[in-house]
Design an enzyme around this catalytic site. Structure first.
Site, PDB file in Angstrom:
ATOM      1  N   VAL A   1      -9.414   6.578   8.761  1.00 24.62           N
ATOM      2  CA  VAL A   1     -10.833   6.672   8.430  1.00 24.62           C
ATOM      3  C   VAL A   1     -11.620   5.436   8.975  1.00 24.62           C
ATOM      4  CG1 VAL A   1     -12.417   7.947   7.242  1.00 24.62           C
ATOM      5  CG2 VAL A   1      -9.935   8.168   6.830  1.00 24.62           C
TER       6      VAL A   1
ATOM      7  N   TYR B   1       0.712  -1.249  -0.010  1.00 24.22           N
ATOM      8  CA  TYR B   1      -0.051  -0.092   0.030  1.00 24.22           C
ATOM      9  C   TYR B   1       0.869   1.229   0.065  1.00 24.22           C
ATOM     10  CZ  TYR B   1      -3.785   3.129   1.568  1.00 24.22           C
ATOM     11  OH  TYR B   1      -4.697   4.052   1.559  1.00 24.22           O
TER      12      TYR B   1
HETATM   13  P1  NDP Z   1     -13.436   1.836   1.039  1.00 25.03           P
HETATM   14  O1  NDP Z   1     -13.066   0.718   0.694  1.00 25.03           O
HETATM   15  O2  NDP Z   1     -14.702   2.535   1.585  1.00 25.03           O
HETATM   16  O3  NDP Z   1     -13.843   2.582  -0.729  1.00 25.03           O
HETATM   17  C1  NDP Z   1     -12.959   2.535  -1.500  1.00 25.03           C
HETATM   18  C2  NDP Z   1     -13.774   2.744  -3.067  1.00 25.03           C
HETATM   19  O4  NDP Z   1     -12.915   2.563  -4.117  1.00 25.03           O
HETATM   20  C3  NDP Z   1     -15.000   1.878  -3.171  1.00 25.03           C
HETATM   21  O5  NDP Z   1     -15.973   2.648  -3.732  1.00 25.03           O
HETATM   22  C4  NDP Z   1     -14.317   0.741  -4.063  1.00 25.03           C
HETATM   23  O6  NDP Z   1     -15.418   0.200  -4.890  1.00 25.03           O
HETATM   24  C5  NDP Z   1     -13.580   1.732  -4.903  1.00 25.03           C
HETATM   25  N1  NDP Z   1     -12.847   0.836  -5.771  1.00 25.03           N
HETATM   26  C6  NDP Z   1     -12.033  -0.063  -5.515  1.00 25.03           C
HETATM   27  N2  NDP Z   1     -11.294  -0.532  -6.476  1.00 25.03           N
HETATM   28  C7  NDP Z   1     -11.712   0.040  -7.689  1.00 25.03           C
HETATM   29  C8  NDP Z   1     -11.753  -0.112  -8.930  1.00 25.03           C
HETATM   30  N3  NDP Z   1     -10.974  -0.731  -9.702  1.00 25.03           N
HETATM   31  N4  NDP Z   1     -12.285   0.869  -9.841  1.00 25.03           N
HETATM   32  C9  NDP Z   1     -13.298   1.547  -9.188  1.00 25.03           C
HETATM   33  N5  NDP Z   1     -13.590   1.836  -7.783  1.00 25.03           N
HETATM   34  C10 NDP Z   1     -12.722   1.009  -7.134  1.00 25.03           C
HETATM   35  O7  NDP Z   1     -12.277   2.976   1.387  1.00 25.03           O
HETATM   36  P2  NDP Z   1     -12.136   4.568   1.756  1.00 25.03           P
HETATM   37  O8  NDP Z   1     -13.561   5.155   1.301  1.00 25.03           O
HETATM   38  O9  NDP Z   1     -11.417   4.460   3.045  1.00 25.03           O
HETATM   39  O10 NDP Z   1     -10.846   4.717   0.844  1.00 25.03           O
HETATM   40  C11 NDP Z   1     -10.960   5.685  -0.175  1.00 25.03           C
HETATM   41  C12 NDP Z   1      -9.558   6.277  -0.462  1.00 25.03           C
HETATM   42  O11 NDP Z   1      -8.920   6.634   0.704  1.00 25.03           O
HETATM   43  C13 NDP Z   1      -8.512   5.194  -1.260  1.00 25.03           C
HETATM   44  O12 NDP Z   1      -7.903   5.620  -2.136  1.00 25.03           O
HETATM   45  C14 NDP Z   1      -7.700   4.858   0.090  1.00 25.03           C
HETATM   46  O13 NDP Z   1      -6.410   4.219  -0.298  1.00 25.03           O
HETATM   47  C15 NDP Z   1      -7.613   6.128   0.737  1.00 25.03           C
HETATM   48  N6  NDP Z   1      -7.264   6.275   2.067  1.00 25.03           N
HETATM   49  C16 NDP Z   1      -8.034   5.476   2.888  1.00 25.03           C
HETATM   50  C17 NDP Z   1      -7.498   5.527   4.240  1.00 25.03           C
HETATM   51  C18 NDP Z   1      -8.668   5.108   5.405  1.00 25.03           C
HETATM   52  O14 NDP Z   1      -8.068   5.017   6.539  1.00 25.03           O
HETATM   53  N7  NDP Z   1      -9.673   4.406   5.168  1.00 25.03           N
HETATM   54  C19 NDP Z   1      -6.445   6.108   4.698  1.00 25.03           C
HETATM   55  C20 NDP Z   1      -5.636   6.647   3.644  1.00 25.03           C
HETATM   56  C21 NDP Z   1      -6.131   6.621   2.345  1.00 25.03           C
HETATM   57  P3  NDP Z   1     -16.361  -1.040  -4.283  1.00 25.03           P
HETATM   58  O15 NDP Z   1     -17.254  -0.436  -3.253  1.00 25.03           O
HETATM   59  O16 NDP Z   1     -16.935  -1.562  -5.613  1.00 25.03           O
HETATM   60  O17 NDP Z   1     -15.466  -1.913  -3.877  1.00 25.03           O
END
Ligand code: NDP
Length: 314
Positions: free
Chosen positions: A270, A233
């Site tokens: 988060v 990651y």
């Molecule tokens: P979630 O897992 O809740 O959401 C991730 C989202 O990305 C989902 O909508 C998922 O779709 C989508 N996704 C994954 N793969 C693909 C793909 N190939 N094409 C399109 N959409 C895709 O995670 P978060 O909301 O927490 O994360 C959002 C962003 O924040 C990410 O980039 C993550 O790395 C970053 N982040 C999050 C942190 C945290 O603590 N949560 C910390 C630091 C960064 P589906 O529902 O279909 O799986």
């Protein structure tokens, strides 16, 4: 809680409060460079931070394109916002698939004739809260780095000229810092090479991730000097941060009126599915810095990494 942890938690709480207050200050008319004609695309917006970013941008009066890799899930999520009176459209988009990206690009060109804001939020982390398995390292790098990069490349030609400049915001992570205290590449020479913006190239970033994946394949990555925590990651987000800096430099050469600003931010830890809801900030708060960056009034901020509205050094 140890003294250090307690202090960090107090500091975070204080900043959360400050940001909550900042969010109550409305943008003045001269700051609002956007309108309902302004088009913002958010990837992975069916849930988590992406959904919140879509909601907050729509709340500021923009037209938001909520994208989701699963069509029906996207429609459901968009319906929630539409029923709340927000101006939200929806389209399928899987950033891992080139056909999906090109179909989306064609649709948006035909329906909206361009884009003003792109928020690359879609991402994965298969190690959830703990553990450091490399089982899904390839998919992680493909999604977080190459998927994001492919979206940037596909959307730039569609970004509309404007005095305020078009915006790209990448939801990244402070784990992807070159000089992070606890999580960084050990090889000083490589760190130095990657931090030299004069010579940094897309090829160098791609080489870094492919060297990492080769070592994962050969099961030698443990001695490769990669970041110790959430290794795959961290490498994927480091690549995103570096690529954004590189693009910022290239995009800054565009003439006035056609500028595109690109920045990254770390949303913190988060409470979303990604952390099994174990984070210490809400998705609502986590969306804030992304929305703030997307809407920055008349400030040519580009090529930076932020957290809680403050700049961090990559
Ligand atoms: P979630 O897992 O809740 O959401 C991730 C989202 O990305 C989902 O909508 C998922 O779709 C989508 N996704 C994954 N793969 C693909 C793909 N190939 N094409 C399109 N959409 C895709 O995670 P978060 O909301 O927490 O994360 C959002 C962003 O924040 C990410 O980039 C993550 O790395 C970053 N982040 C999050 C942190 C945290 O603590 N949560 C910390 C630091 C960064 P589906 O529902 O279909 O799986």
């Amino acid at each position: 809680m140890t003294g250090k942890k307690e202090k960090a938690s107090e500091k975070r709480e204080k900043r959360l409060q400050e940001i909550s207050l900042l969010r109550t200050i409305p943008y003045s008319d001269h700051q609002r460079w956007w309108s309902e004609e302004t088009i913002a695309v958010v990837t992975g917006a069916n849930r988590g931070i992406g959904f919140e970013i879509a909601k907050q941008l729509a709340g500021h009066g923009l037209t938001v394109i909520l994208t989701s890799r699963d069509t029906s899930v996207g429609i459901e999520a968009a319906k929630v916002l539409q029923e709340g009176g927000f101006n939200v459209d929806v389209h399928q988009l899987d950033i891992l698939h080139e056909e999906s990206i090109s179909e989306f690009t064609k649709w948006i060109k035909e329906k909206y004739d361009g884009v003003d804001i792109l928020v690359n939020n879609a991402g994965v982390n298969y190690n959830l809260v703990s553990g450091n398995s490399m089982e899904y390292a390839k998919q992680m790098i493909e999604t977080n780095y190459f998927g994001t990069k492919n979206m940037i490349k596909a959307m730039i030609p569609l970004m509309r000229p404007s005095a305020a400049g078009a915006r790209i915001v990448n939801v990244s992570s402070r784990l992807g810092k070159l000089n992070g205290r606890r999580s960084r590449i050990e090889d000083e020479a490589l760190r130095e090479k990657l931090s030299n913006l004069e010579t940094l190239s897309e090829e160098q970033i791609d080489n870094m991730v492919s060297t990492f994946l080769q070592q994962v394949e050969a099961d030698t990555w443990q001695s490769g000097g990669w970041p110790q925590k959430f290794t795959d990651y961290a490498v994927s987000k480091l690549a995103v941060n570096l690529y954004s800096m590189l693009m910022a430099k290239q995009l800054s050469e565009r003439p006035e009126g056609e500028k595109i600003y690109i920045n990254c931010y770390c949303p913190g830890w988060v409470r979303t599915a990604m952390t099994s809801w174990s984070g210490n900030v809400s998705a609502e708060h986590a969306a804030d810095t992304g929305v703030w960056l997307a809407l920055l009034p008349n400030e040519a901020v580009t090529g930076k990494l932020f957290a809680e509205r403050r700049e961090l050094k990559v």
